[in-house]
Scaffold this active site. Structure first.
Site, PDB file in Angstrom:
ATOM      1  N   ARG A 170      76.442  15.769  30.583  1.00  0.00           N
ATOM      2  CA  ARG A 170      75.520  14.632  30.560  1.00  0.00           C
ATOM      3  C   ARG A 170      76.211  13.416  29.958  1.00  0.00           C
ATOM      4  NH1 ARG A 170      73.415  18.174  26.544  1.00  0.00           N
ATOM      5  NH2 ARG A 170      73.554  17.371  24.411  1.00  0.00           N
ATOM      6  N   ASP A 276      66.079  12.112  21.677  1.00  0.00           N
ATOM      7  CA  ASP A 276      65.803  13.540  21.601  1.00  0.00           C
ATOM      8  C   ASP A 276      65.287  13.874  20.201  1.00  0.00           C
ATOM      9  OD1 ASP A 276      68.449  12.678  21.015  1.00  0.00           O
ATOM     10  OD2 ASP A 276      69.271  14.666  21.348  1.00  0.00           O
ATOM     11  N   GLU A 459      70.458   7.400   9.151  1.00  0.00           N
ATOM     12  CA  GLU A 459      70.397   7.409  10.610  1.00  0.00           C
ATOM     13  C   GLU A 459      69.085   6.809  11.106  1.00  0.00           C
ATOM     14  OE1 GLU A 459      70.382  10.762  14.186  1.00  0.00           O
ATOM     15  OE2 GLU A 459      69.842  11.290  12.138  1.00  0.00           O
ATOM     16  N   GLU A 473      65.138  18.101  14.956  1.00  0.00           N
ATOM     17  CA  GLU A 473      65.830  19.383  14.836  1.00  0.00           C
ATOM     18  C   GLU A 473      66.735  19.475  13.618  1.00  0.00           C
ATOM     19  OE1 GLU A 473      66.431  20.941  19.367  1.00  0.00           O
ATOM     20  OE2 GLU A 473      67.824  19.383  18.706  1.00  0.00           O
TER      21      GLU A 473
END
Length: 495
Positions: A170, A276, A459, A473
């Site tokens: 990807r 994501d 982040e 996650e």
């Protein structure tokens, strides 16, 4: 080029280590470096398989070098601008070889990694990091990174999500043309090389378009019934992600009514988006079991591809290739009209993802619509309503990703540096300076306040509480490349 990833090399051993949760972060084992040839490790493992998890851990530690995170956690008491500048050497990596059996891809020049668990180069992250490098007078490093990304296009035909073998199936949001615009090498040869790379990336995203009939879908492209050609996120593998193997296997076990391959491809496609994960991709708006990324034509992706097509047209014209310039100018016009026709929610007054199954734009408000302003894909008359919609996502620390609280990291209450830059610059370009400055000031105040208290840049942030972001996650990472870059780019020039 078929490059084996850890799950290919180590098969059942890889699956066992990941599914037993031997490490808190599934990425740990995916990034481990074998101490011996994989076939020798597998032969010993099959010959005397460890009896329990403790023995398995002993076996893994004896046969693999486990990775270390980039340590950016030591407060140094410097002013924010100086602290960010001091982090560039910490996050910079020299040209890298790929150790035998490692998932790491070789890179020919210096580059900057995000930090924390993100030990390798990432595609769309890097553009926002590079904004800060420019402001730090690190132009040589910017040129090196442009060349590194170009080398990936030459080697693999596209820029992977990150520089690991398990990311090769990807890509990421196509921002290379924005990176290329940061170059100060104006020689004709350098410009032709960058144009070649931009055109090669466009070919990757548009592969298969020639034979696609109205209503057809192929990998990353969809031709709608009216002939409009638009893009979606995709992944060429339909399997658990190596870096999140356990999570993906467990998700398939919960989603018993879904084909596992289809589910995993939608998970991977969301990873290609960079978001994501987010309620944007979820059928019920809240649970990963209902993810359907490949059934959506995203506003951010198509706005970026409009920007790429326009950039190719402009640069081809400047280099004297009038035929290519005309072709890509027509492409850009067609995409812009398709975006306005299909990705504009007229009733709600904002840009959104086009739902292939409902045959209309989504009703969900997200900050992804900022890309329509940022790349110029939005017609000027749409800009005021986009600004009004973005205003609805503004909170104490800046811009919410979405208004939905789901526990996913690309949803409320989180805000992210790249989406702030895109919205701020897009609003400025359309004359909405007051809203742009409100968002910029709130973001900077939050980042500076958190840094003053903790000595850290993160982040992601909780823009409702002006604190550390969460969800997803893995934990909130410290470093952090794109936050450093965007914050430095937004800070006023030192007086």
């Amino acid at each position: 080029m078929n490059v084996p990833q850890p799950s290919d090399l180590f098969g059942d051993l890889f699956a066992m280590v990941q599914e037993r949760g031997l490490f808190p972060d599934s990425k740990t084992f995916a990034d481990a470096i074998p101490r011996r040839p994989p076939e020798a490790i597998l032969r010993d493992w099959k010959g005397r398989a460890p009896a329990d998890d403790a023995a398995l851990l002993v076996f893994v530690e004896a046969n693999f070098i486990l990775p270390q995170e980039a340590d950016c956690d030591a407060p140094d008491g410097r002013p924010l601008r100086e602290h960010i500048t001091s982090l560039w050497p910490v996050l910079t990596r020299e040209p890298e070889a790929s150790p035998p059996g490692s998932s790491l891809l070789a890179l020919p020049r210096r580059h900057v990694v995000p930090g924390g668990r993100f030990r390798e180069l990432y595609y769309w992250d890097s553009y926002f990091t590079m904004l800060g490098l420019v402001r730090s007078d690190r132009q040589g490093l910017v040129e090196d990174m442009i060349a590194v990304f170009g080398s990936l296009i030459d080697r693999y035909g596209h820029i992977p999500n990150g520089t690991r073998s398990y990311y090769l199936s990807r890509s990421h949001p196509p921002v290379f043309y924005l990176m290329a615009a940061l170059s100060r090498d104006g020689s004709a040869d350098a410009r032709r090389q960058r144009l070649h790379w931009m055109r090669a990336e466009h070919e990757f995203w548009m592969a298969g378009e020639e034979t696609l009939a109205p209503g057809g879908e192929h990998r990353r492209i969809v031709r709608l019934a009216d002939g409009s050609l638009l893009n979606r996120y995709w992944d060429d593998r339909a399997a658990p992600r190596d870096e999140s193997w356990r999570e993906d296997v467990e998700l398939a076990q919960r989603a018993r009514d879904r084909d596992p391959g289809e589910l995993w491809r939608d998970i991977r496609a969301a990873a290609e988006s960079g978001w994501d994960f987010s309620s944007r991709w979820l059928g019920d708006g809240k649970s990963l079991e209902t993810i359907r990324t490949t059934r959506l034509l995203p506003i951010d992706l198509n706005a970026l591809l409009y920007g790429l097509e326009q950039a190719i047209a402009d640069e081809a014209a400047a280099l004297g290739d009038s035929m290519a310039s005309s072709v890509f100018a027509d492409r850009a016009i067609a995409r812009r009209e398709a975006i306005d026709r299909h990705l504009w929610n007229a009733q709600a007054g904002f840009f959104a993802d086009y739902d292939l199954d409902l045959a209309r734009a989504s009703d969900q408000l997200t900050s992804a619509q900022g890309f329509a302003l940022f790349t110029g894909a939005a017609f000027p008359e749409r800009a005021p309503r986009v600004g009004e919609a973005l205003q609805g996502l503004v909170h104490a620390g800046g811009l919410l990703t979405t208004a939905d609280h789901t526990g996913q990291q690309w949803d409320a209450p989180n805000g992210w540096a790249p989406l702030h830059w895109v919205a701020i610059e897009g609003l400025r370009a359309h004359g909405q300076h007051a809203l742009a400055e409100t968002i910029a000031q709130r973001w900077l105040a939050m980042v500076e306040g958190y840094y003053a208290t903790t000595g850290q840049l993160l982040e992601k942030y909780d823009v409702e509480q002006c604190s550390a972001g969460g969800g997803g996650e893995y934990g909130t990472e410290i470093g952090f490349g794109w936050t450093n870059g965007v914050t430095l780019a937004l800070l006023p020039d030192a007086g």
